[in-house]
Every structure is written in structure tokens, then in C-alpha cells.
Design a protein around this motif. Structure first.
Motif, short mmCIF file in Angstrom:
data_model
loop_
_atom_site.label_atom_id
_atom_site.label_comp_id
_atom_site.label_asym_id
_atom_site.label_seq_id
_atom_site.Cartn_x
_atom_site.Cartn_y
_atom_site.Cartn_z
N TYR A 71 0.85 -1.20 0.02
CA TYR A 71 0.04 0.02 0.25
C TYR A 71 0.83 1.22 -0.02
O TYR A 71 1.70 1.45 0.77
CB TYR A 71 -0.97 0.10 1.12
N LEU A 72 0.64 2.04 -0.93
CA LEU A 72 1.44 3.29 -1.04
C LEU A 72 0.51 4.30 -0.46
O LEU A 72 -0.50 4.78 -0.92
CB LEU A 72 1.76 3.71 -2.68
N ALA A 73 0.78 4.65 0.91
CA ALA A 73 0.10 5.69 1.61
C ALA A 73 0.57 7.21 1.17
O ALA A 73 -0.54 8.04 0.98
CB ALA A 73 0.36 5.62 3.15
N TYR A 74 1.70 7.53 0.69
CA TYR A 74 2.09 8.65 0.51
C TYR A 74 3.35 8.50 -0.53
O TYR A 74 4.18 8.16 -0.33
CB TYR A 74 2.53 9.80 1.68
N LEU A 75 3.03 9.39 -1.54
CA LEU A 75 4.10 9.78 -2.56
C LEU A 75 4.15 11.49 -2.57
O LEU A 75 3.33 11.88 -3.03
CB LEU A 75 3.82 9.10 -4.05
N ALA A 76 5.38 11.97 -2.39
CA ALA A 76 5.55 13.27 -2.54
C ALA A 76 6.85 13.73 -3.07
O ALA A 76 7.81 12.97 -2.66
CB ALA A 76 5.41 13.85 -0.97
N VAL A 77 6.79 14.67 -3.84
CA VAL A 77 7.97 15.30 -4.13
C VAL A 77 8.08 16.91 -3.99
O VAL A 77 7.07 17.57 -4.19
CB VAL A 77 8.19 15.03 -5.79
#
Length: 210
Positions: free
Chosen positions: A123-129
Motif C-alpha cells: 500500500y502506497l500511503a504517500y508519495l511526495a516530491v
């Protein structure tokens, strides 16, 4: 498969936390979900800092946190053998972190839990750049890094896309979109998204057999 610049990825460690919390706050600061959760910008930044520090600390302890060597991107992943509800400690900490805005955060969590697949997956809870580094392939590099491991293990992945721009990114990386869902009337749409295992398993974004 999308092409990206060469971006080096490594596991995040506790000393990275301060820099990565800033990335999470800045990346998620604007948009329909942020506007719905906390309308006031000054309060939003204060609450987001507490919230994402809590989420990052939880990811470092209970999940896997990937980052770039220059700390411009971060991805928080969890292994889910089944739906695992947040424990009472995390629930209490979230209420403390979000204060008067906690009910909407908890409502969003309840929405995610209700639509989470009931099959093993990552599960990808957060992806941030970092906004200053967006458009350079950082997000794609983080996704490709995780997907190589998932494909080697022949396992699927799941996430929620909070806006159309992110949804298009995930579609390019092999995710399928379920119909949008809402936490309440007037809340922004959220798209459950599912990436099949390398062998083309039959589970859809809602966890039901097709």
C-alpha cells in the motif's frame, strides 16, 4: 513505461525526518483535499507539519520509507496482508496532531479503510516530491524502484489518488482506477487505484474478483 532521469533511491532513516516532513507538507499543501481538510492556509501549515511528522514516524517504524539521495522525494509504503485498522495509539496521536480538524482527517481515514482491498498487497500511503523538483522524474523514479521489487515478488499494489494530476501519473505506471469516492457530501473525490501483480492477477481496485 515512462522514462525518467537517473534518480538514486535509498531507504529513509530517522535523521532524514525533518527534511522529508517539509517535502510532504509542501507537496500536499495545495489542492482540493487540503482545501477541504483545513481552509485556512496558516493553520494548514501548522497542522500539516504535525500530521506528516506523525505519518512519517509511523512509516519509519511500521512500514518502508523510500527517499532520494537528495531528499527531494519520499514514498511511504506498508505491507498489507489484510486490512489493518489503525491502533488506538495512532488514533489518539492523530487527534492530538490535528486538533479541531481531526474529525475530517478521521473521516478520510474511514473512507480509505472502507475501500481498501481485502487481499495481500503493498500500500502506497504517500508519495511526495518537493515542488521545486517536480517535473524531473522524481516521483516516477520512486514508483519504478518499488515496482521492481513488487514485480520480482509477483505482488500487487494499491493507493488512493487525491487529484486528477496524480491519477494520470499512476495510470501511466500501470495502475487501474476505480470510480471516485467521497468522504462526505462536499468532500473532494478520491480515486482508489490498483496495480496488478506481474502475472496479471484478477483482483480489481476494490479487492473483488472481476
Amino acid at each position: 513505461m515512462p522514462t525518467t532521469q537517473t534518480v538514486a533511491i535509498r531507504r529513509a532513516t530517522p535523521p532524514d525526518a525533518a527534511a522529508l516532513v517539509r517535502v510532504l507538507v509542501d507537496a500536499f499543501f495545495d489542492g482540493p483535499v487540503a482545501d477541504w481538510l483545513i481552509p485556512g492556509l496558516a493553520e494548514r501549515r501548522v497542522v500539516y507539519h504535525r500530521y506528516f511528522r506523525l505519518m512519517l514516524d509511523h512509516g519509519l517504524r511500521q512500514g518502508r520509507v523510500d527517499t532520494t539521495t537528495d531528499l527531494t522525494g519520499v514514498a511511504i509504503w506498508y505491507r498489507r496482508e489484510d486490512v489493518i485498522p489503525a491502533g488506538p495509539d495512532l488514533h489518539d496521536e492523530l487527534e492530538k496532531a490535528c486538533g479541531e480538524y481531526a474529525p475530517k482527517f478521521l473521516l478520510l481515514d474511514a473512507l480509505f479503510a472502507a475501500h481498501h482491498p481485502r487481499v495481500p498487497h503493498d500500500y502506497l500511503a504517500y508519495l511526495a516530491v518537493d515542488p521545486a523538483a517536480q517535473g524531473r522524474g522524481v516521483g516516477s523514479a520512486l514508483l519504478n524502484h518499488a515496482h521492481r521489487t513488487l514485480d520480482a515478488r509477483n505482488e500487487p499494489a494499491y493507493l488512493e489518488a487525491s487529484n486528477e494530476h496524480n491519477r494520470r501519473l499512476y495510470l501511466r505506471h500501470g495502475y487501474q482506477s476505480g470510480p471516485p469516492v467521497q468522504a462526505s457530501t462536499g468532500a473532494p473525490p478520491i480515486w482508489p487505484m490498483w496495480r496488478e501483480a506481474a502475472d496479471g492477477g484478477a483482483q480489481g481496485p476494490d479487492g473483488r474478483l472481476r
